[in-house]
Enzyme design. Structure first.
Site, PDB file in Angstrom:
ATOM      1  N   SER A  96       0.828  -1.202   0.000  1.00 22.80           N
ATOM      2  CA  SER A  96       0.000   0.000   0.000  1.00 22.80           C
ATOM      3  C   SER A  96       0.866   1.257   0.000  1.00 22.80           C
ATOM      4  O   SER A  96       1.770   1.396  -0.814  1.00 22.80           O
ATOM      5  CB  SER A  96      -0.958  -0.057   1.199  1.00 22.80           C
ATOM      6  OG  SER A  96      -1.998   0.874   1.080  1.00 22.80           O
ATOM      7  N   ASP A 218     -10.663  -5.377  -3.885  1.00 21.20           N
ATOM      8  CA  ASP A 218     -10.063  -4.561  -2.827  1.00 21.20           C
ATOM      9  C   ASP A 218     -10.840  -3.251  -2.740  1.00 21.20           C
ATOM     10  O   ASP A 218     -10.811  -2.445  -3.669  1.00 21.20           O
ATOM     11  CB  ASP A 218      -8.587  -4.299  -3.145  1.00 21.20           C
ATOM     12  CG  ASP A 218      -7.900  -3.410  -2.110  1.00 21.20           C
ATOM     13  OD1 ASP A 218      -8.546  -3.035  -1.117  1.00 21.20           O
ATOM     14  OD2 ASP A 218      -6.710  -3.103  -2.294  1.00 21.20           O
ATOM     15  N   HIS A 246      -7.655  -5.790   1.249  1.00 23.98           N
ATOM     16  CA  HIS A 246      -6.517  -4.919   0.975  1.00 23.98           C
ATOM     17  C   HIS A 246      -5.205  -5.460   1.516  1.00 23.98           C
ATOM     18  O   HIS A 246      -4.157  -4.883   1.266  1.00 23.98           O
ATOM     19  CB  HIS A 246      -6.802  -3.528   1.574  1.00 23.98           C
ATOM     20  CG  HIS A 246      -5.774  -2.502   1.261  1.00 23.98           C
ATOM     21  ND1 HIS A 246      -5.421  -2.155  -0.033  1.00 23.98           N
ATOM     22  CD2 HIS A 246      -5.002  -1.727   2.082  1.00 23.98           C
ATOM     23  CE1 HIS A 246      -4.482  -1.223  -0.006  1.00 23.98           C
ATOM     24  NE2 HIS A 246      -4.220  -0.946   1.267  1.00 23.98           N
TER      25      HIS A 246
END
Length: 265
Positions: A96, A218, A246
């Site tokens: 991320s 996601d 995620h």
């Protein structure tokens, strides 16, 4: 203060190995998020784990909102770690926003990196013209208001939504635990930096071989974002993970390990 203390750096794996893997976590987690992935490389690689400043009680005292106003500051911390440990030819694996910080670091010091693996990463979270980021300003402002009014209640609801996999609630519970371990004011500052960042112009400068790993479903990073990264990163290829949520390195670590090993070899 040594960066190794500030970022709670740990050296693991085979310290005589030629190759080094550096794992970087995303928002709401810390280095323990890699517990299901990193050990698979201990025999063959030198492994470096660390916590971004502000991720937990250990690093929160070092968080300065005037310093950490953009992802470039977190990228600088990555480079500080590399410099302190004299790391070169590194394979950087980031989740991320942690992955996007690594991208910015690799652009600044390209010779220090060999390859990157970006897991459910995004250069921009806000919908723009001809770009689907997944959020709009109104949704984000409501999210920040919830964080500010009752952080722990927000975390308990946010965690299962982002983790998905409702049939395996233990993963959402684990995410809620690390998320709640953040100091609320620090979490709010970091969340605003991440969600309002826009590094679409930067990703075109990353020349390293890059593996983009993305869960098919996601809620935080739509699959369109990964297609965008693959299109505009000069040397990237996308590999989809048959999963949801995620945080596939937590919910499906074996799938993540398999794809990383294929990329390394």
């Amino acid at each position: 203060m040594s960066v190794l203390v500030r970022n709670n750096v740990r050296l693991l794996g085979n310290q005589q190995a030629d190759k080094t893997l550096v794992f970087a976590h995303g928002f709401g987690t810390d280095q323990t998020a890699w517990n299901g992935v990193a050990p698979a490389f201990f025999d063959t690689h030198r492994v470096v784990l660390f916590d971004y400043v502000g991720a937990n009680e250990i690093t929160a005292p070092h968080f300065n909102p005037r310093k950490y106003k953009q992802l470039y500051s977190f990228a600088d911390d990555i480079l500080d770690i590399f410099d302190e440990l004299e790391l070169r030819d590194v394979v950087f694996i980031g989740h991320s926003a942690g992955g996007m910080s690594g991208t910015l670091a690799a652009i600044q010091e390209p010779t220090w990196f060999s390859k990157l693996v970006l897991l459910n990463a995004s250069p921009c979270y806000v919908d723009q013209e001809n770009y689907i980021g997944g959020f709009n300003t109104e949704v984000l402002e409501a999210l920040f208001a919830q964080m500010e009014s009752n952080f722990h209640a927000w975390a308990s609801g946010f965690a299962p939504m982002i983790m998905a996999n409702p049939d395996r609630p233990q993963y959402a519970a684990a995410f809620a635990k690390t998320l709640s371990a953040m100091r609320p004011d620090v979490a709010l500052c970091i969340a605003k930096v991440i969600f309002y960042s826009d590094h679409r112009s930067d990703i075109t400068k990353l020349m390293h071989p890059t593996l983009l790993l993305q869960n098919k479903d996601d809620v935080a990073v739509p699959i369109d974002v990964s297609y965008y990264l693959e299109k505009y990163m000069p040397n990237a290829r996308l590999s989809l993970i048959d999963g949801e949520g995620h945080l596939p390195h937590i919910s499906d670590p074996d799938k993540v390990v398999q794809k990383i090993k294929l990329f390394l070899n």
